[in-house]
Design an enzyme around this catalytic site. Structure first.
Site, PDB file in Angstrom:
ATOM      1  N   LYS A  35       1.297  70.975 -18.871  1.00 47.55           N
ATOM      2  CA  LYS A  35       1.178  70.501 -20.247  1.00 47.55           C
ATOM      3  C   LYS A  35       2.547  70.124 -20.814  1.00 47.55           C
ATOM      4  CE  LYS A  35      -3.269  71.178 -20.201  1.00 47.55           C
ATOM      5  NZ  LYS A  35      -3.446  71.716 -18.840  1.00 47.55           N
ATOM      6  N   ASN A  36       2.578  69.710 -22.061  1.00 45.52           N
ATOM      7  CA  ASN A  36       3.834  69.265 -22.683  1.00 45.52           C
ATOM      8  C   ASN A  36       4.763  70.431 -22.983  1.00 45.52           C
ATOM      9  OD1 ASN A  36       2.074  67.076 -22.754  1.00 45.52           O
ATOM     10  ND2 ASN A  36       2.880  66.298 -24.679  1.00 45.52           N
TER      11      ASN A  36
END
Length: 380
Positions: free
Chosen positions: A184-185
């Site tokens: 994910k970010n």
């Protein structure tokens, strides 16, 4: 291969190890220590949610949501088939029945126009999934839920720092879930959070997360001892995970901005391929602010995706397909059911290609990725 470009590379801000060392010096390595509290407070402040509870994964947050909604055998939950297994599994574990509805051809999100027809007397909730960090049409979904008395659980695993009409994803439904998995970010290796937006669910959410005890109330001095109050499990992450996450949250704005720049470069570079009819680029509605979680393309139906991916891999570029639709999986057929035709889902699942996207990916590397994609499409 010298010019190999991997699909993902976890990003370190530079303070993760420092904070992990602090956690050790604090002599508090189990859950709900100082770093956990800082992360929860940050999420509450930045999203406006009533209560943010860190979990050891987004899967755990979804399981907590199923418990909070008292999902029982036979209860139905409407969701897309084009999603990760956790969206369905969380409810199946309680005896719930996933009801798979097709996705929109533009955003690849749950098609709100098809949801109402899927509702039955057994429907308990709607679980929209914000694909690629682009919001579902939440106004319409919330209106449907209100008409039928249904709960909405937002699977915003890919949606940190994204918003819908100015509202952070995960804060619109009664419950929202975030992921901090290394893909994910904003990351912590494994990790997630449950965003509790309904005041009536806050206290029970704390109890479920603490193995069914009122331990949180005890630590706040609201009771003189804690005891078993309800069903629950151990959904807390360790302080080591929270310490890593704290370093990431502090830089989340700059992380998102850098990813958006990379996303924009891909979008511009792929425009000629779209103009030639070889692929379709992502669609982001003007009222949705996305977070550049991924950059994908949809190949033209005449192009053999497996040959494209193989050619890219041979050139040292690691693009990937994405989900196998749940309705076509063995467990999906066993535990769930479909509502209507899922033709869009089947089509996109066979054509979607995700391109490498991570902090540190240079413009020159992105040019190489797109050139390799172009060559692979030509070869296919």
């Amino acid at each position: 291969m010298a010019n190999k470009i991997g699909f993902n590379r976890p990003y370190m801000t530079g303070r993760e190890l420092e904070y992990i060392q602090q956690a050790h010096q604090n002599a508090h390595l189990a859950g709900d220590g100082p770093f956990t509290r800082q992360c929860s407070a940050w999420l509450e402040q930045h999203t406006g949610t009533r209560r943010a509870l860190l979990t050891h994964s987004c899967t755990a947050a979804l399981e907590m949501a199923a418990l909070l909604l008292d999902i029982r055998p036979g209860d139905e939950v409407i969701m897309p088939s084009y999603t990760f297994v956790s969206t369905a599994n969380a409810f199946v574990l309680r005896g719930g029945v996933p009801v798979f509805v097709d996705v929109r051809p533009d955003t690849l999100n749950l098609d709100e126009r098809l949801v109402e027809a899927a509702i039955t007397p057994r429907t308990k909730a709607i679980a929209p999934v914000h694909y690629a960090g682009v919001s579902c049409e939440m106004d319409e979904l919330m209106a449907i839920a209100s008409r039928y008395g249904l709960a909405v659980v937002e699977d915003a695993a890919q949606g940190s720092e994204s918003s819908y009409r100015g509202r952070p994803l995960g804060t619109i439904g009664a419950l929202g879930t975030l992921s901090f998995h290394e893909t994910k970010n904003v990351i912590s290796g494994e990790g997630g959070a449950l965003l509790v937006n309904d005041d009536r669910l806050v206290e029970r959410a704390e109890i479920i997360r603490e193995k069914g005890t009122d331990r949180s109330r005890f630590y706040r001095g609201q009771v003189d001892k804690y005891t078993w109050q309800d069903v629950g499990s151990s959904y807390l992450p360790s302080e080591l995970v929270a310490a890593f996450l704290w370093a990431q949250l502090q830089e989340s704005g700059s992380i998102t901005r850098a990813r958006l720049q990379a996303w924009d470069r891909y979008h511009a570079a792929c425009a000629p391929l779209e103009a030639q009819g070889l692929l379709r680029r992502p669609v982001v509605p003007s009222h949705c602010q996305h977070n550049a979680h991924m950059y994908y393309v949809l190949l033209d139906e005449r192009i053999d995706r497996s040959r494209v991916l193989a050619a890219m891999k041979d050139a040292g570029i690691y693009g990937l397909f994405h989900y196998v639709p749940l309705h076509s999986s063995p467990a999906g057929r066993k535990y769930g059911r479909t509502a209507g035709d899922l033709a869009v889902t089947d089509s996109i699942a066979s054509r979607l290609v995700r391109l490498p996207l991570w902090l540190g990916l240079t413009p020159e590397q992105q040019e190489t990725v797109v050139q390799t994609l172009r060559d692979a499409i030509g070869a296919a």
